[in-house]
Scaffold this motif. Structure first.
Motif, PDB file in Angstrom:
ATOM      1  N   LEU A   8      -2.911  -9.440 -12.942  1.00 49.23           N
ATOM      2  CA  LEU A   8      -4.225  -8.808 -12.893  1.00 49.23           C
ATOM      3  C   LEU A   8      -4.803  -8.876 -11.484  1.00 49.23           C
ATOM      4  O   LEU A   8      -5.311  -7.877 -10.954  1.00 49.23           O
ATOM      5  CB  LEU A   8      -5.170  -9.503 -13.880  1.00 49.23           C
ATOM      6  N   ARG A   9      -4.723 -10.047 -10.882  1.00 47.34           N
ATOM      7  CA  ARG A   9      -5.231 -10.198  -9.513  1.00 47.34           C
ATOM      8  C   ARG A   9      -4.503  -9.257  -8.552  1.00 47.34           C
ATOM      9  O   ARG A   9      -5.132  -8.570  -7.743  1.00 47.34           O
ATOM     10  CB  ARG A   9      -5.065 -11.650  -9.054  1.00 47.34           C
ATOM     11  N   GLU A  10      -3.174  -9.205  -8.643  1.00 47.17           N
ATOM     12  CA  GLU A  10      -2.392  -8.389  -7.717  1.00 47.17           C
ATOM     13  C   GLU A  10      -2.703  -6.901  -7.878  1.00 47.17           C
ATOM     14  O   GLU A  10      -2.948  -6.193  -6.893  1.00 47.17           O
ATOM     15  CB  GLU A  10      -0.904  -8.641  -7.928  1.00 47.17           C
ATOM     16  N   ARG A  11      -2.701  -6.398  -9.112  1.00 47.01           N
ATOM     17  CA  ARG A  11      -2.904  -4.965  -9.312  1.00 47.01           C
ATOM     18  C   ARG A  11      -4.325  -4.555  -8.946  1.00 47.01           C
ATOM     19  O   ARG A  11      -4.545  -3.477  -8.401  1.00 47.01           O
ATOM     20  CB  ARG A  11      -2.559  -4.566 -10.744  1.00 47.01           C
ATOM     21  N   ASP A  12      -5.295  -5.412  -9.233  1.00 43.02           N
ATOM     22  CA  ASP A  12      -6.674  -5.076  -8.892  1.00 43.02           C
ATOM     23  C   ASP A  12      -6.875  -5.081  -7.377  1.00 43.02           C
ATOM     24  O   ASP A  12      -7.520  -4.177  -6.832  1.00 43.02           O
ATOM     25  CB  ASP A  12      -7.636  -6.065  -9.545  1.00 43.02           C
ATOM     26  N   LEU A  13      -6.306  -6.086  -6.692  1.00 41.45           N
ATOM     27  CA  LEU A  13      -6.457  -6.141  -5.239  1.00 41.45           C
ATOM     28  C   LEU A  13      -5.741  -4.978  -4.562  1.00 41.45           C
ATOM     29  O   LEU A  13      -6.227  -4.448  -3.555  1.00 41.45           O
ATOM     30  CB  LEU A  13      -5.926  -7.479  -4.706  1.00 41.45           C
ATOM     31  N   LEU A  14      -4.607  -4.570  -5.097  1.00 39.46           N
ATOM     32  CA  LEU A  14      -3.904  -3.420  -4.537  1.00 39.46           C
ATOM     33  C   LEU A  14      -4.744  -2.156  -4.695  1.00 39.46           C
ATOM     34  O   LEU A  14      -4.859  -1.344  -3.768  1.00 39.46           O
ATOM     35  CB  LEU A  14      -2.541  -3.263  -5.210  1.00 39.46           C
ATOM     36  N   SER A  15      -5.356  -2.003  -5.851  1.00 42.15           N
ATOM     37  CA  SER A  15      -6.227  -0.850  -6.080  1.00 42.15           C
ATOM     38  C   SER A  15      -7.455  -0.900  -5.167  1.00 42.15           C
ATOM     39  O   SER A  15      -7.853   0.119  -4.586  1.00 42.15           O
ATOM     40  CB  SER A  15      -6.657  -0.815  -7.544  1.00 42.15           C
ATOM     41  N   LEU A  64       0.836  -1.203   0.000  1.00 39.86           N
ATOM     42  CA  LEU A  64       0.000   0.000   0.000  1.00 39.86           C
ATOM     43  C   LEU A  64       0.872   1.254   0.000  1.00 39.86           C
ATOM     44  O   LEU A  64       0.583   2.224  -0.714  1.00 39.86           O
ATOM     45  CB  LEU A  64      -0.933  -0.010   1.208  1.00 39.86           C
ATOM     46  N   SER A  65       1.941   1.245   0.791  1.00 38.78           N
ATOM     47  CA  SER A  65       2.848   2.397   0.832  1.00 38.78           C
ATOM     48  C   SER A  65       3.472   2.657  -0.531  1.00 38.78           C
ATOM     49  O   SER A  65       3.598   3.811  -0.960  1.00 38.78           O
ATOM     50  CB  SER A  65       3.950   2.161   1.879  1.00 38.78           C
ATOM     51  N   GLU A  66       3.869   1.577  -1.203  1.00 37.96           N
ATOM     52  CA  GLU A  66       4.435   1.726  -2.550  1.00 37.96           C
ATOM     53  C   GLU A  66       3.400   2.309  -3.505  1.00 37.96           C
ATOM     54  O   GLU A  66       3.721   3.171  -4.341  1.00 37.96           O
ATOM     55  CB  GLU A  66       4.925   0.364  -3.064  1.00 37.96           C
ATOM     56  N   TYR A  67       2.179   1.855  -3.395  1.00 38.50           N
ATOM     57  CA  TYR A  67       1.099   2.315  -4.269  1.00 38.50           C
ATOM     58  C   TYR A  67       0.835   3.809  -4.063  1.00 38.50           C
ATOM     59  O   TYR A  67       0.761   4.586  -5.024  1.00 38.50           O
ATOM     60  CB  TYR A  67      -0.161   1.501  -3.966  1.00 38.50           C
ATOM     61  N   ILE A  68       0.735   4.212  -2.793  1.00 38.33           N
ATOM     62  CA  ILE A  68       0.458   5.619  -2.484  1.00 38.33           C
ATOM     63  C   ILE A  68       1.619   6.510  -2.929  1.00 38.33           C
ATOM     64  O   ILE A  68       1.420   7.577  -3.529  1.00 38.33           O
ATOM     65  CB  ILE A  68       0.182   5.785  -0.983  1.00 38.33           C
ATOM     66  N   ALA A  69       2.842   6.044  -2.668  1.00 35.01           N
ATOM     67  CA  ALA A  69       4.020   6.841  -3.031  1.00 35.01           C
ATOM     68  C   ALA A  69       4.115   7.021  -4.545  1.00 35.01           C
ATOM     69  O   ALA A  69       4.414   8.118  -5.036  1.00 35.01           O
ATOM     70  CB  ALA A  69       5.278   6.166  -2.501  1.00 35.01           C
ATOM     71  N   ALA A  70       3.849   5.954  -5.305  1.00 38.90           N
ATOM     72  CA  ALA A  70       3.927   6.049  -6.762  1.00 38.90           C
ATOM     73  C   ALA A  70       2.896   7.024  -7.312  1.00 38.90           C
ATOM     74  O   ALA A  70       3.177   7.793  -8.240  1.00 38.90           O
ATOM     75  CB  ALA A  70       3.741   4.668  -7.383  1.00 38.90           C
ATOM     76  N   HIS A  71       1.702   7.017  -6.731  1.00 39.55           N
ATOM     77  CA  HIS A  71       0.666   7.926  -7.204  1.00 39.55           C
ATOM     78  C   HIS A  71       0.961   9.373  -6.798  1.00 39.55           C
ATOM     79  O   HIS A  71       0.681  10.299  -7.561  1.00 39.55           O
ATOM     80  CB  HIS A  71      -0.703   7.488  -6.672  1.00 39.55           C
TER      81      HIS A  71
END
Length: 678
Positions: free
Chosen positions: A532-539, A483-490
């Motif tokens: 697909l599963r990983e990116r969708d679940l992260l979102s 989640l931290s990686e996702y937020i930081a990238a955005h």
């Protein structure tokens, strides 16, 4: 035939038995006894090189492994026992707790004399580090108590000295530890705090008059608990405690303290009690420790992260308390890597035994006069064991990747190593317990016998799921990091980089509407589906957290409320990681039979993972028809892997002596004639 006529027929048959004349001369025709045929004789020759597959799965130090196996086999300390014309080595679990502890130390002393531990703390080159892993894997195959006892001494105590200490500590303790001149333990866990290390209650205060730290156990929940080595053998320990300087808590720090003198007497101001008998690991002397105004010199603070000057001033090279705390947990990283790797090898032991037994044990016949059927020729038996072989092979590749990642570590990679080691430790240990349970059941009553290893290994390795971090807590840390990686990238509006998340930068994968056999087995499809599963679940996870926060929840509560998505995300991350690593190993092979078999194993790993995760249907990554097609293809893969089963488990590189009697001539091993040898 209706019910009434069926009952009449049975009645007539029974009546005929009673009315038939009895002849004393009647002779019963004896039926032929079951006999054992080695599977190597009954199975077709291998279609691939078993030595090449072993090199792929073991990865390194094959000759060193075989040498260590041999020196364990040759020593009476490792309990060689003849059974069925073979000799097997395994610990004697009928011994008392005290006897198991004593013989564990004697085995360590034997291995020490043979030079097994040379360079384990004083060496730092990659070759020595990898050989260390290989030796730990071999020792773990023999006995979990032995490998854990070594792990506590070398990699918790010794690792803390090496990574948290500085030159003065290295000079004083590392060589002495490697030679077992001191015996170390690691006092982190407390009765009231296990995974939550930040909350430990032991207190260290600094006395400026004497330049000493005074360490106390302020309450019963602060007693150090489950401290391996403390109950009987350890002379020294690393004490993790809250450091108070002038009434200010500087957080968790580590101190070296002596707890027994050279004669084995417990030191003043230290109390030690036994943790008692356990469901496994009774060769490890777990103890509980209380400290009553124990004084240790200022120099015994492990000070690579933070230090206290003689006047009591606290100094640290790391200003951020969170980063400082994370640095103090660094010795645990090796432990998690080692646990993950060892769990794969114990899965291999269970599967090697169960598969060999299933290739020689028969049950039931298709026709009244026909031969009984081999267990592994039943589709249900294939379905329960062959997917586990595929998963174990894929996880073996992942374990080798994790070892190399650890060996080549840099400060910049510490975060990644923590995430990978947490995810793989949890996943591989859970897998190990499932494998052992399935193999135990697949061997029927023979699986209950201690000599056949599988049943006893369940108790011995059950602890993997909770020590060095509870698996559920570790997986929560993984999803939190993602989640931290996702937020930081955005926030940066920059591409994802690291942790294998680069696929998040690519276009959204598209899954075909109708899946053919060829598509289901293709690397591209499998990676696309897992990504697909990983990116969708992260979102989804990030979105749900945001929704909870918008409703007034704190970030911490939002994460707690989103625990289901967090678990799904962590699983998706680690399974995608394992698949990617296994694909890389497959692609590194030259075209030929070995690559073909690895491809079958890889497809089985991917499709059985789809079968076992409801998220693929729950979130619509697969339609009902496509999910059914994936299952049908996995069943087909079972029949294709069946001819290779013996040779895949033979490629695990485990010597015959480290398996169990049912892996070989189980008829002879249980014959009357063997009783004289017991």
């Amino acid at each position: 035939m209706d019910h009434d006529s069926s009952a009449l027929r049975r009645t007539a048959v029974i009546a005929g038995h009673f009315s038939a004349p009895f002849s004393s001369s009647s002779v019963l025709e004896p039926s032929a006894c079951l006999h054992y045929t080695p599977p190597e004789l009954s199975e077709k020759p291998p279609a691939f090189s078993t030595s090449a597959l072993r090199l792929l799965l073991d990865g390194h130090d094959l000759a060193s492994r075989d040498w260590l196996f041999q020196i364990m086999e040759k020593s009476p300390l490792f309990c060689p026992r003849p059974r069925g014309g073979r000799t097997f080595v395994a610990p004697d679990y009928n011994q008392s707790k005290e006897q198991q502890r004593l013989v564990t130390m004697r085995r360590i002393e034997y291995l020490l004399r043979r030079g097994v531990f040379d360079g384990w703390l004083t060496g730092s080159d990659p070759e020595t580090e990898m050989r260390k892993f290989a030796f730990l894997e071999c020792i773990g195959i023999y006995d979990h108590s032995l490998v854990i006892k070594l792990g506590v001494h070398f990699f918790l105590w010794g690792g803390a000295i090496k990574f948290l200490g500085t030159k003065r500590h290295h000079d004083k303790w590392l060589k002495a530890t490697e030679k077992y001149e001191v015996k170390g333990c690691f006092a982190m866990t407390e009765l009231g705090h296990g995974s939550n290390v930040r909350g430990i209650e032991t207190i260290a205060t600094y006395d400026t008059n004497t330049c000493e730290f005074i360490i106390n156990t302020p309450c019963e929940s602060a007693q150090k608990y489950w401290i391996g080595g403390a109950a009987n053998h350890a002379t020294h320990t690393i004490i993790f405690s809250q450091l108070l300087i002038n009434g200010i808590n500087q957080g968790v720090h580590a101190f070296v303290a002596e707890i027994r003198d050279a004669d084995g007497n417990v030191c003043p101001n230290v109390r030690i009690a036994d943790c008692g008998h356990k469901i496994g690991l009774n060769g490890v002397d777990n103890g509980r420790i209380w400290f009553d105004n124990l004084r240790v010199p200022r120099e015994n603070l492990l000070n690579s992260v933070g230090d206290v000057l003689p006047d009591g001033q606290y100094v640290s090279s790391i200003e951020d308390p969170d980063q400082r705390f994370a640095a103090f947990l660094s010795p645990l990283t090796f432990g998690r890597v080692n646990i993950a790797v060892n769990s794969v090898y114990i899965s291999k032991v269970g599967l090697a035994i169960a598969i060999r037994y299933a290739l020689t044990r028969r049950a039931f016949s298709i026709t009244a006069t026909g031969p009984e059927v081999l267990l592994l020729d039943y589709p249900t038996h294939q379905w329960r064991l062959l997917p586990l072989i595929a998963k174990t092979c894929a996880m073996s590749s992942a374990a080798n990747y994790l070892k190399l990642l650890y060996i080549k570590r840099t400060p910049e990679k510490n975060k990644s190593i923590h995430i990978y080691s947490s995810a793989l430790k949890a996943t591989l240990t859970w897998h190990n317990m499932r494998v052992l349970q399935e193999c135990r059941e697949a061997c029927g009553g023979q699986g209950l016998k201690t000599e056949n290893r599988i049943g006893i290994l369940k108790g011995e390795f059950d602890v993997q799921s909770t020590f060095e971090g509870d698996n559920y807590v570790l997986m929560q840390q993984v999803s939190k990091a993602l989640l931290s990686e996702y937020i930081a990238a955005h926030k940066r509006k920059s591409p994802f980089k690291g942790l294998g998340l680069e696929h998040m930068n690519d276009p959204h994968p598209v899954i075909p509407a109708n899946l053919t056999s060829c598509t289901l087995r293709s690397i591209k499809f499998q990676l696309d589906l897992f990504r697909l599963r990983e990116r969708d679940l992260l979102s989804r996870y990030a979105s749900e957290i945001s929704q909870h926060q918008a409703q007034g929840e704190s970030t911490e509560n939002a994460m707690l409320l989103s625990y289901q998505l967090a678990g799904e995300l962590a699983k998706a991350f680690v399974e995608r990681t394992i698949l990617q690593i296994f694909v890389d190993d497959e692609m590194a092979q030259s075209d030929g039979p070995l690559k073909d078999v690895v491809g079958l194993l890889r497809s089985m790993y991917a499709l059985i993972s789809v079968e076992e995760d409801a998220a693929f249907l729950r979130h619509g990554y697969l339609s009902l028809d496509n999910a059914a097609a994936a299952r049908k293809e996995a069943v087909k893969l079972c029949s294709e892997l069946r001819p290779h089963a013996l040779y895949v488990v033979s490629s695990f590189g485990i010597p015959d002596a480290f398996l169990g009697p049912i892996a070989f001539d189980w008829v002879k091993a249980n014959s009357w004639s063997t009783l004289s040898n017991e």
